[in-house]
Design a protein around this motif. Sequence first.
Motif, PDB file in Angstrom:
ATOM      1  N   PRO A 119       0.810  -1.229   0.000  1.00 19.81           N
ATOM      2  CA  PRO A 119       0.000   0.000   0.000  1.00 19.81           C
ATOM      3  C   PRO A 119       0.835   1.268   0.000  1.00 19.81           C
ATOM      4  CG  PRO A 119      -0.745  -1.546   1.697  1.00 19.81           C
ATOM      5  CD  PRO A 119       0.548  -2.060   1.183  1.00 19.81           C
ATOM      6  N   SER A 120       2.084   1.161   0.452  1.00 17.06           N
ATOM      7  CA  SER A 120       2.961   2.336   0.494  1.00 17.06           C
ATOM      8  C   SER A 120       4.404   1.853   0.355  1.00 17.06           C
ATOM      9  CB  SER A 120       2.771   3.097   1.815  1.00 17.06           C
ATOM     10  OG  SER A 120       3.655   4.191   1.887  1.00 17.06           O
ATOM     11  N   PRO A 121       5.009   1.973  -0.814  1.00 20.61           N
ATOM     12  CA  PRO A 121       6.381   1.488  -0.993  1.00 20.61           C
ATOM     13  C   PRO A 121       7.360   2.246  -0.113  1.00 20.61           C
ATOM     14  CG  PRO A 121       5.688   2.812  -2.876  1.00 20.61           C
ATOM     15  CD  PRO A 121       4.477   2.599  -2.033  1.00 20.61           C
ATOM     16  N   PRO A 122       8.420   1.584   0.332  1.00 25.59           N
ATOM     17  CA  PRO A 122       9.394   2.235   1.221  1.00 25.59           C
ATOM     18  C   PRO A 122      10.140   3.351   0.508  1.00 25.59           C
ATOM     19  CG  PRO A 122      10.184   0.081   0.511  1.00 25.59           C
ATOM     20  CD  PRO A 122       8.769   0.179   0.039  1.00 25.59           C
ATOM     21  N   LEU A 123      10.429   4.417   1.237  1.00 25.57           N
ATOM     22  CA  LEU A 123      11.182   5.536   0.684  1.00 25.57           C
ATOM     23  C   LEU A 123      12.638   5.155   0.490  1.00 25.57           C
ATOM     24  CD1 LEU A 123       9.735   8.519   2.749  1.00 25.57           C
ATOM     25  CD2 LEU A 123       9.613   8.251   0.269  1.00 25.57           C
ATOM     26  N   PRO A 124      13.347   5.842  -0.423  1.00 23.16           N
ATOM     27  CA  PRO A 124      14.782   5.582  -0.590  1.00 23.16           C
ATOM     28  C   PRO A 124      15.540   5.894   0.693  1.00 23.16           C
ATOM     29  CG  PRO A 124      13.900   6.914  -2.395  1.00 23.16           C
ATOM     30  CD  PRO A 124      12.835   6.840  -1.344  1.00 23.16           C
ATOM     31  N   ALA A 125      16.816   5.473   0.709  1.00 18.65           N
ATOM     32  CA  ALA A 125      17.639   5.674   1.899  1.00 18.65           C
ATOM     33  C   ALA A 125      17.737   7.159   2.251  1.00 18.65           C
ATOM     34  CB  ALA A 125      19.031   5.088   1.679  1.00 18.65           C
ATOM     35  N   HIS A 126      17.861   8.005   1.210  1.00 17.83           N
ATOM     36  CA  HIS A 126      17.883   9.454   1.440  1.00 17.83           C
ATOM     37  C   HIS A 126      16.481   9.988   1.163  1.00 17.83           C
ATOM     38  CE1 HIS A 126      22.244   9.193   1.650  1.00 17.83           C
ATOM     39  NE2 HIS A 126      22.219   8.514   0.515  1.00 17.83           N
ATOM     40  N   GLU A 127      15.803  10.447   2.190  1.00 21.93           N
ATOM     41  CA  GLU A 127      14.402  10.824   2.072  1.00 21.93           C
ATOM     42  C   GLU A 127      14.191  11.991   1.123  1.00 21.93           C
ATOM     43  OE1 GLU A 127      12.225  11.255   5.630  1.00 21.93           O
ATOM     44  OE2 GLU A 127      12.921   9.374   6.513  1.00 21.93           O
ATOM     45  N   CYS A 129      10.327  -4.502  -4.601  1.00 15.52           N
ATOM     46  CA  CYS A 129      11.121  -5.725  -4.583  1.00 15.52           C
ATOM     47  C   CYS A 129      11.073  -6.393  -3.212  1.00 15.52           C
ATOM     48  CB  CYS A 129      12.562  -5.404  -4.966  1.00 15.52           C
ATOM     49  SG  CYS A 129      13.616  -6.864  -5.107  1.00 15.52           S
ATOM     50  N   ILE A 130      11.067  -7.720  -3.218  1.00 13.52           N
ATOM     51  CA  ILE A 130      11.008  -8.464  -1.954  1.00 13.52           C
ATOM     52  C   ILE A 130      12.361  -8.480  -1.247  1.00 13.52           C
ATOM     53  CG2 ILE A 130       9.128  -9.935  -2.777  1.00 13.52           C
ATOM     54  CD1 ILE A 130      11.221 -12.152  -3.197  1.00 13.52           C
ATOM     55  N   LYS A 131      13.430  -8.104  -1.949  1.00 16.70           N
ATOM     56  CA  LYS A 131      14.756  -8.082  -1.337  1.00 16.70           C
ATOM     57  C   LYS A 131      14.906  -6.813  -0.492  1.00 16.70           C
ATOM     58  CE  LYS A 131      16.112 -11.805  -3.582  1.00 16.70           C
ATOM     59  NZ  LYS A 131      16.397 -13.087  -2.922  1.00 16.70           N
ATOM     60  N   ASP A 132      15.398  -6.976   0.726  1.00 15.23           N
ATOM     61  CA  ASP A 132      15.511  -5.838   1.641  1.00 15.23           C
ATOM     62  C   ASP A 132      16.478  -4.783   1.134  1.00 15.23           C
ATOM     63  OD1 ASP A 132      13.708  -7.009   3.349  1.00 15.23           O
ATOM     64  OD2 ASP A 132      15.245  -8.016   4.552  1.00 15.23           O
ATOM     65  N   ASP A 133      17.519  -5.193   0.424  1.00 15.38           N
ATOM     66  CA  ASP A 133      18.533  -4.243  -0.024  1.00 15.38           C
ATOM     67  C   ASP A 133      18.265  -3.716  -1.437  1.00 15.38           C
ATOM     68  OD1 ASP A 133      18.910  -6.675  -1.194  1.00 15.38           O
ATOM     69  OD2 ASP A 133      21.105  -6.643  -1.059  1.00 15.38           O
ATOM     70  N   CYS A 134      17.081  -3.994  -1.995  1.00 15.23           N
ATOM     71  CA  CYS A 134      16.743  -3.544  -3.346  1.00 15.23           C
ATOM     72  C   CYS A 134      15.568  -2.575  -3.260  1.00 15.23           C
ATOM     73  CB  CYS A 134      16.392  -4.734  -4.244  1.00 15.23           C
ATOM     74  SG  CYS A 134      15.986  -4.274  -5.939  1.00 15.23           S
ATOM     75  N   ARG A 135      15.724  -1.377  -3.805  1.00 18.80           N
ATOM     76  CA  ARG A 135      14.697  -0.330  -3.721  1.00 18.80           C
ATOM     77  C   ARG A 135      13.885  -0.219  -5.014  1.00 18.80           C
ATOM     78  NH1 ARG A 135      13.802   0.406   1.486  1.00 18.80           N
ATOM     79  NH2 ARG A 135      15.722   0.761   2.659  1.00 18.80           N
ATOM     80  N   TYR A 136      13.770  -1.286  -5.764  1.00 18.45           N
ATOM     81  CA  TYR A 136      13.042  -1.265  -7.029  1.00 18.45           C
ATOM     82  C   TYR A 136      11.543  -1.125  -6.770  1.00 18.45           C
ATOM     83  CZ  TYR A 136      11.666  -2.704 -11.767  1.00 18.45           C
ATOM     84  OH  TYR A 136      11.136  -2.756 -13.027  1.00 18.45           O
ATOM     85  N   VAL A 137      10.913  -0.179  -7.482  1.00 18.81           N
ATOM     86  CA  VAL A 137       9.481   0.105  -7.311  1.00 18.81           C
ATOM     87  C   VAL A 137       8.846   0.234  -8.691  1.00 18.81           C
ATOM     88  CG1 VAL A 137       7.794   1.783  -6.473  1.00 18.81           C
ATOM     89  CG2 VAL A 137       9.795   1.263  -5.098  1.00 18.81           C
TER      90      VAL A 137
END
Length: 565
Positions: free
Chosen positions: A193-201, A223-231
């Motif tokens: 419902p709300s994708p995570p923001l990048p490391a730098h907000e 992305c299901i990978k914790d270290d991947c910010r693909y949206v």
Amino acid sequence: MEEKEKEMVKFPYHPHPLTHFNNISELECHMCFSKPNSSRIEGYMCTVCFECNLHKECVESPLEIHHHPYHPPHPLSLRPLSPSESSDTCSCCGKRLGRGWVYHCPICSFIIHLRCAKEPPVLEVDQPKSHDHKLFLLPKPRPFTCDACALLLDGPSLPWACLECGVMIHRDCIDLPRLIRISRHPHRIRFTPSPPLPAHESSSLSCGVCLKVAHNQYGAYSCIKDDCRYVVHSKCAIREDVWDGKDLYGVPEEPEDVENPFEVIDDKVIRHFSHEHHHLKLKEDEDDAGFDGSEHCQACGLPIRIHSGNFYGCMTGDCDFVIHETCANLPRKTWYMLHPHRLTLKPCRNCNNTCSVCARDYSGFVYTCCEENCGFQVDANCASISEPFIHIIHPHPLIPASVPTEDKRCSVCRGWGNYNRKMMECIESDFLLCFRCIALPAKVRYKQDRHPLVLEGRGGEGAKGESFWCEICERKLNPDEELYYTCGSCCVTVHVHCILGEDPLIKTGGYSDPWGKFEVVANNSCFRPLCHRCQRRCPFPIVFKAYDHHLCTLTCLNMFLRFRF
């Protein structure tokens, strides 16, 4: 024929009487334009012009509906959809109205498909895939931004609302798949419902498919990978050319099989899967002195003497197998940006194949779909294109076109797009480039110039207002309107088709098709043969020979073979 099947009815919007049939399940109804799941359905068909098929249920639909659950305030009237309304959206399901009959409110702008009005009304959804709480239908149409896909439809539609948290969702977005695999990303992605923001907000999210901004207050896939910010935007993720339609929720993930294209034997020596009986040795770009122009890369089909780059050659003296170093490294299996299924690399044995991306005939390697009954195939040149793509003639990155391009033209060659001639588009402008132009080699070699020729065009550096002439055909070349190859040091310019030919992906060798046998040979003699079909000299790097006649192009060859008797 049964007596009941002879029953005739008069339909007001068709000039001929319609005949009743007990089963028309294989035909498309011209009122609802859908085929029911039932294997047997009664209907009517015109036996005079055969251009009108109607389900009995559709014909018997009431001309007016009062207090419909989706629009209780006003009555809905049944009528045919006008062509000008075909691109409007259904107030119920949110999809394009398209064609057929609709129920329309003459008082307000509420309009729905006939099939939507006939379906049993659903007023609440207990366990929607795209939300954690129960959703309720709000029966008053309104414009709103969907919290699942972030899109605002062109017209008012019925929202499905959560009474606990206040979100509103399109009907079409209620059951968005929870977990999917798309062709544009190597990992699985899940709906959130709300994708995570990048490391730098301070930085914003961008969609991995369309490259536009993805707002984290609306639903999307991440992305299901914790270290991947693909949206990816919700609607971008479920496009037919991106997703295969399978919800992988609850399906265990298995590692993909990886096969190397070749085995390393020694320094600069390999055994390639397409030529396992002999070893291949790497040769430098300039090491082609013994080639006469008949040697083509077995993968991409381009002549070794024209295409710039290192290549592997067979170490057996009587074998002329050659393949570019870049082509030898093509993966055995891959995902491609224009197709939702995984592809397998195969050698090609004939030239009757047409690429599903550029619509050109080829005889090199081909990537075919791993799925049964899927005819998608892409030649090695188009398959090597990735996104975002930076072309020498355009300053902005290009991505696969997000909308059909059947009514659009390539900004360079002016060729029309179609189902098998796809394009890439600029994210900053309306610039479009077809894959025939995209897949052209950036550099080629010309026998009359010691330097490689570089691809330029469309007002390239130093070309504005200049008049160029092709060194090969000696005709005028327009640098502001077309692509061409040039040497900046020697001021040599040549047309693309003059140096590569009309059929650049066809290799030399013997072939056969249903119309007969023929041979492709290098056009490297001082005498240019006369084409038997068009009666012009054959100017291109290859010539087709069939039944003691020369043909200049594959088009001339096909015409000759089909009409030679």
